[in-house]
Design a protein around this motif. Structure first.
Motif, PDB file in Angstrom:
ATOM      1  N   PRO A 113       0.907  -1.270  -0.041  1.00 61.69           N
ATOM      2  CA  PRO A 113       0.106   0.127  -0.155  1.00 61.69           C
ATOM      3  C   PRO A 113       0.761   1.451   0.040  1.00 61.69           C
ATOM      4  CG  PRO A 113      -0.082  -0.988   2.267  1.00 61.69           C
ATOM      5  CD  PRO A 113       0.652  -1.945   1.102  1.00 61.69           C
ATOM      6  N   VAL A 114       2.183   1.159   0.438  1.00 59.93           N
ATOM      7  CA  VAL A 114       2.868   2.432   0.372  1.00 59.93           C
ATOM      8  C   VAL A 114       3.879   2.263  -0.839  1.00 59.93           C
ATOM      9  CG1 VAL A 114       4.629   3.772   1.631  1.00 59.93           C
ATOM     10  CG2 VAL A 114       2.604   2.688   2.891  1.00 59.93           C
ATOM     11  N   LEU A 115       4.171   3.254  -1.462  1.00 65.77           N
ATOM     12  CA  LEU A 115       5.050   3.309  -2.693  1.00 65.77           C
ATOM     13  C   LEU A 115       6.312   4.258  -2.606  1.00 65.77           C
ATOM     14  CD1 LEU A 115       2.309   3.289  -5.619  1.00 65.77           C
ATOM     15  CD2 LEU A 115       3.243   1.289  -4.584  1.00 65.77           C
ATOM     16  N   VAL A 116       7.190   3.768  -2.730  1.00 67.14           N
ATOM     17  CA  VAL A 116       8.664   4.828  -2.743  1.00 67.14           C
ATOM     18  C   VAL A 116       9.361   4.629  -3.992  1.00 67.14           C
ATOM     19  CG1 VAL A 116      10.862   5.029  -1.722  1.00 67.14           C
ATOM     20  CG2 VAL A 116       8.673   4.435  -0.159  1.00 67.14           C
ATOM     21  N   CYS A 117       9.699   5.644  -4.668  1.00 64.09           N
ATOM     22  CA  CYS A 117      10.465   5.823  -5.841  1.00 64.09           C
ATOM     23  C   CYS A 117      11.953   6.121  -5.503  1.00 64.09           C
ATOM     24  CB  CYS A 117       9.826   6.481  -6.900  1.00 64.09           C
ATOM     25  SG  CYS A 117      10.670   6.926  -8.247  1.00 64.09           S
ATOM     26  N   MET A 118      12.896   5.776  -6.040  1.00 60.52           N
ATOM     27  CA  MET A 118      14.170   6.334  -6.014  1.00 60.52           C
ATOM     28  C   MET A 118      14.952   5.965  -7.018  1.00 60.52           C
ATOM     29  SD  MET A 118      15.393   3.894  -2.733  1.00 60.52           S
ATOM     30  CE  MET A 118      16.921   5.124  -2.430  1.00 60.52           C
ATOM     31  N   ASP A 119      16.315   6.693  -7.355  1.00 60.40           N
ATOM     32  CA  ASP A 119      17.091   6.213  -8.401  1.00 60.40           C
ATOM     33  C   ASP A 119      17.983   5.234  -7.722  1.00 60.40           C
ATOM     34  OD1 ASP A 119      15.919   8.346  -9.857  1.00 60.40           O
ATOM     35  OD2 ASP A 119      17.576   9.668  -9.371  1.00 60.40           O
ATOM     36  N   CYS A 120      18.875   4.461  -8.880  1.00 59.82           N
ATOM     37  CA  CYS A 120      19.288   3.291  -8.597  1.00 59.82           C
ATOM     38  C   CYS A 120      20.761   3.857  -8.186  1.00 59.82           C
ATOM     39  CB  CYS A 120      19.559   2.461  -9.570  1.00 59.82           C
ATOM     40  SG  CYS A 120      20.098   0.716  -9.362  1.00 59.82           S
ATOM     41  N   ASP A 121      21.562   4.926  -8.544  1.00 58.51           N
ATOM     42  CA  ASP A 121      22.688   5.469  -8.545  1.00 58.51           C
ATOM     43  C   ASP A 121      23.337   5.882  -7.155  1.00 58.51           C
ATOM     44  OD1 ASP A 121      21.516   7.966  -8.452  1.00 58.51           O
ATOM     45  OD2 ASP A 121      21.915   8.841 -10.256  1.00 58.51           O
ATOM     46  N   LEU A 122      22.558   5.712  -6.228  1.00 60.33           N
ATOM     47  CA  LEU A 122      22.823   6.105  -4.883  1.00 60.33           C
ATOM     48  C   LEU A 122      22.861   7.484  -4.475  1.00 60.33           C
ATOM     49  CD1 LEU A 122      25.788   3.428  -4.335  1.00 60.33           C
ATOM     50  CD2 LEU A 122      23.307   3.117  -3.688  1.00 60.33           C
ATOM     51  N   SER A 123      22.236   8.205  -5.400  1.00 62.38           N
ATOM     52  CA  SER A 123      22.248   9.772  -5.161  1.00 62.38           C
ATOM     53  C   SER A 123      21.095  10.118  -4.124  1.00 62.38           C
ATOM     54  CB  SER A 123      22.021  10.306  -6.460  1.00 62.38           C
ATOM     55  OG  SER A 123      20.574  10.112  -7.017  1.00 62.38           O
ATOM     56  N   SER A 184      12.578  16.387  -7.591  1.00 69.94           N
ATOM     57  CA  SER A 184      13.028  15.193  -7.090  1.00 69.94           C
ATOM     58  C   SER A 184      12.459  13.744  -7.420  1.00 69.94           C
ATOM     59  CB  SER A 184      12.728  15.237  -5.341  1.00 69.94           C
ATOM     60  OG  SER A 184      13.364  14.096  -4.906  1.00 69.94           O
ATOM     61  N   GLY A 185      13.537  12.938  -7.674  1.00 67.82           N
ATOM     62  CA  GLY A 185      12.983  11.610  -7.910  1.00 67.82           C
ATOM     63  C   GLY A 185      12.996  10.580  -6.866  1.00 67.82           C
ATOM     64  N   PHE A 186      13.009  11.203  -5.739  1.00 68.59           N
ATOM     65  CA  PHE A 186      12.802  10.338  -4.470  1.00 68.59           C
ATOM     66  C   PHE A 186      11.540  10.801  -3.597  1.00 68.59           C
ATOM     67  CE2 PHE A 186      15.225   9.529   0.011  1.00 68.59           C
ATOM     68  CZ  PHE A 186      14.531   8.299  -0.080  1.00 68.59           C
ATOM     69  N   PHE A 187      10.483   9.994  -3.545  1.00 65.62           N
ATOM     70  CA  PHE A 187       9.443  10.255  -2.853  1.00 65.62           C
ATOM     71  C   PHE A 187       8.500   9.228  -2.320  1.00 65.62           C
ATOM     72  CE2 PHE A 187       8.848  10.241  -7.415  1.00 65.62           C
ATOM     73  CZ  PHE A 187       7.631   9.560  -7.790  1.00 65.62           C
ATOM     74  N   ALA A 188       7.612   9.185  -1.630  1.00 68.07           N
ATOM     75  CA  ALA A 188       6.605   8.367  -1.419  1.00 68.07           C
ATOM     76  C   ALA A 188       5.062   8.668  -1.183  1.00 68.07           C
ATOM     77  CB  ALA A 188       6.890   7.829   0.177  1.00 68.07           C
ATOM     78  N   LEU A 189       4.519   7.957  -1.705  1.00 72.96           N
ATOM     79  CA  LEU A 189       2.844   8.006  -1.569  1.00 72.96           C
ATOM     80  C   LEU A 189       2.316   6.574  -1.427  1.00 72.96           C
ATOM     81  CD1 LEU A 189       1.591   8.581  -5.174  1.00 72.96           C
ATOM     82  CD2 LEU A 189       3.779   7.616  -4.880  1.00 72.96           C
ATOM     83  N   ARG A 190       0.624   6.804  -1.154  1.00 71.50           N
ATOM     84  CA  ARG A 190      -0.060   5.803  -0.962  1.00 71.50           C
ATOM     85  C   ARG A 190      -0.368   5.337  -2.291  1.00 71.50           C
ATOM     86  NH1 ARG A 190      -1.332   9.652   2.182  1.00 71.50           N
ATOM     87  NH2 ARG A 190      -1.136   9.227   4.388  1.00 71.50           N
ATOM     88  N   LYS A 191      -0.662   3.868  -2.360  1.00 71.24           N
ATOM     89  CA  LYS A 191      -0.998   3.216  -3.700  1.00 71.24           C
ATOM     90  C   LYS A 191      -2.401   3.834  -4.057  1.00 71.24           C
ATOM     91  CE  LYS A 191      -0.869  -0.647  -6.821  1.00 71.24           C
ATOM     92  NZ  LYS A 191      -0.310  -1.792  -7.200  1.00 71.24           N
ATOM     93  N   GLN A 192      -3.397   3.894  -2.873  1.00 74.53           N
ATOM     94  CA  GLN A 192      -4.688   4.318  -3.212  1.00 74.53           C
ATOM     95  C   GLN A 192      -4.702   5.651  -3.486  1.00 74.53           C
ATOM     96  OE1 GLN A 192      -6.231   3.866   0.627  1.00 74.53           O
ATOM     97  NE2 GLN A 192      -5.998   6.102   1.287  1.00 74.53           N
TER      98      GLN A 192
END
Length: 394
Positions: A113-123, A184-192
């Protein structure tokens, strides 16, 4: 914390308590899906998995990690499968490549239910994921790892050009959101909440901005992060991506300020049509044509150029319709505007007010164009390029 989503607070309140709760408390009954878009990031995959594993061992984090890979063919698939982490998987995408599209596909596949998006390059600092989740639990609709709030920073090696690029992009997005770091490409939100989005069609890599606008988020928290430069692999930030961002920004402006944007684009096209009009009538004048012929020629040629540009840009949602039918409708709808244009220009050109001017023909044409513009916009927007029967692709 047993539920995500109690009370709604203002965005700035999200940054205050982020480090006060123990990790175990932050993740009680919270299942997280971490979506990581990748393209040729084989060197960074083991590193980020190691950091996520460290976070898991320090907390009760129940997570899955989805690497959404744009068919890198660089060993990324093997790197994930050989990691031994059953909570990590990689999805190879062979259609519709792009960072934003990869993230959206990942969000659709996510099981938690919780989504997090982030980059793979460790930034993006993995250790800040708990702060994002805690801020989300306070009632924010979205929480962003921000470089531009108090406590946030960028790597010293970023350079002036990259810093300016980010700042200019943020400035251009200001009418769309008051968030300080919407890039920013680093964030969180609810899937709903993600499921509430309408007509998602991002271009390029600014997926957070797309979601802010298309999900109509109002309560957005920002958690300060230190944005580090990548240590391996190559940056995907190219001139092509910058141009895609401008195109993406235009789409978002149209989505949020539809009629105003249609009018602005119509006026820009009209300004170009004015130049075409003046150039044409001046050419006919130089060739010795009479005023009535020169004015008519300027109007006719500019009408054709306006039609093509309006169809391509101002009302681009309608450019898949029959062009001949649209052109005939355009001519019909523009006849009254053209008649007003012609009558005003001809009257002013022969009036005492302008009769002694060396540029009376050109000045008269400008006033004529202005007189017909208002009618022409209404006719084009709601008759020629109407949306009623146009299906906008999602």
């Amino acid at each position: 914390m047993t539920e995500l989503g109690a009370h709604r607070h203002k965005s700035r309140q999200a940054t205050a308590p982020v480090c006060e709760a123990p990790l175990a408390e932050i993740f009680v009954n919270t299942k997280v899906s971490i979506v990581i878009p990748t393209y040729k990031e084989v060197e960074n995959i083991p590193r980020i998995l190691s950091k996520i594993d460290d976070l898991r061992t320090k907390s009760d984090l129940d997570c899955e990690v989805l690497f959404m890979d744009d068919d890198s063919r660089d060993g990324s698939v093997e790197a994930v499968r050989q990691s031994g982490f059953e909570w990590a998987q990689i999805v190879v995408r062979t259609k519709n490549p792009g960072l934003s599209a990869a993230v959206l596909d990942g969000f659709e596949l996510a099981q938690n239910p919780v989504l997090v998006c982030m980059d793979c390059d460790l930034s993006h600092p993995v250790e800040k994921i708990p702060a994002l989740i805690l801020a989300l639990s306070s009632g924010q609709e979205m929480v962003i790892g921000s470089r531009y709030v108090a406590g946030g920073s960028t790597d010293d090696d970023w350079g002036l050009f990259r810093w300016l690029n980010s700042r200019i992009a943020t400035f251009l997005s200001r009418p769309l959101t008051s968030v300080r770091d919407p890039m920013s490409g680093f964030f969180a939100l609810r899937k709903q909440d993600f499921k509430k989005a309408e007509d998602l069609n991002p271009i390029g890599y600014k997926i957070a901005l797309e979601l802010i606008v298309k999900c109509s988020f109002q309560n957005i928290g920002e958690v300060p992060i230190e944005f580090l430069d990548r240590v391996a692999g190559e940056s995907k930030l190219t001139i092509s991506q910058q141009l895609k961002f401008i195109k993406h920004l235009r789409r978002l402006y149209i989505h949020k300020f539809a009629e105003s944007m249609y009018l602005i684009q119509f006026l820009v096209v009209g300004a170009s049509g004015l130049l075409v009009n003046l150039a044409t009538l001046t050419l006919f004048q130089v060739l010795g044509a009479k005023a009535v012929v020169s004015i008519a020629a300027g109007i006719s040629v500019s009408m054709c150029s306006n039609f093509l540009l309006n169809r391509r840009f101002s009302f681009s949602y309608a450019r898949d319709s029959n062009i001949l039918r649209q052109f005939l409708s355009f001519i019909l709808a523009s006849m009254i505007g053209a008649a007003v244009n012609y009558a005003v220009a001809l009257y002013l050109q022969s009036s005492v007010f302008l009769s002694d001017s060396s540029y009376s023909l050109q000045v008269s044409a400008i006033f004529g164009v202005a007189a017909g513009t208002g009618f022409n916009f209404i006719a084009n927007r709601f008759f020629v390029f109407r949306k009623r029967f146009i299906r906008v692709p999602k």
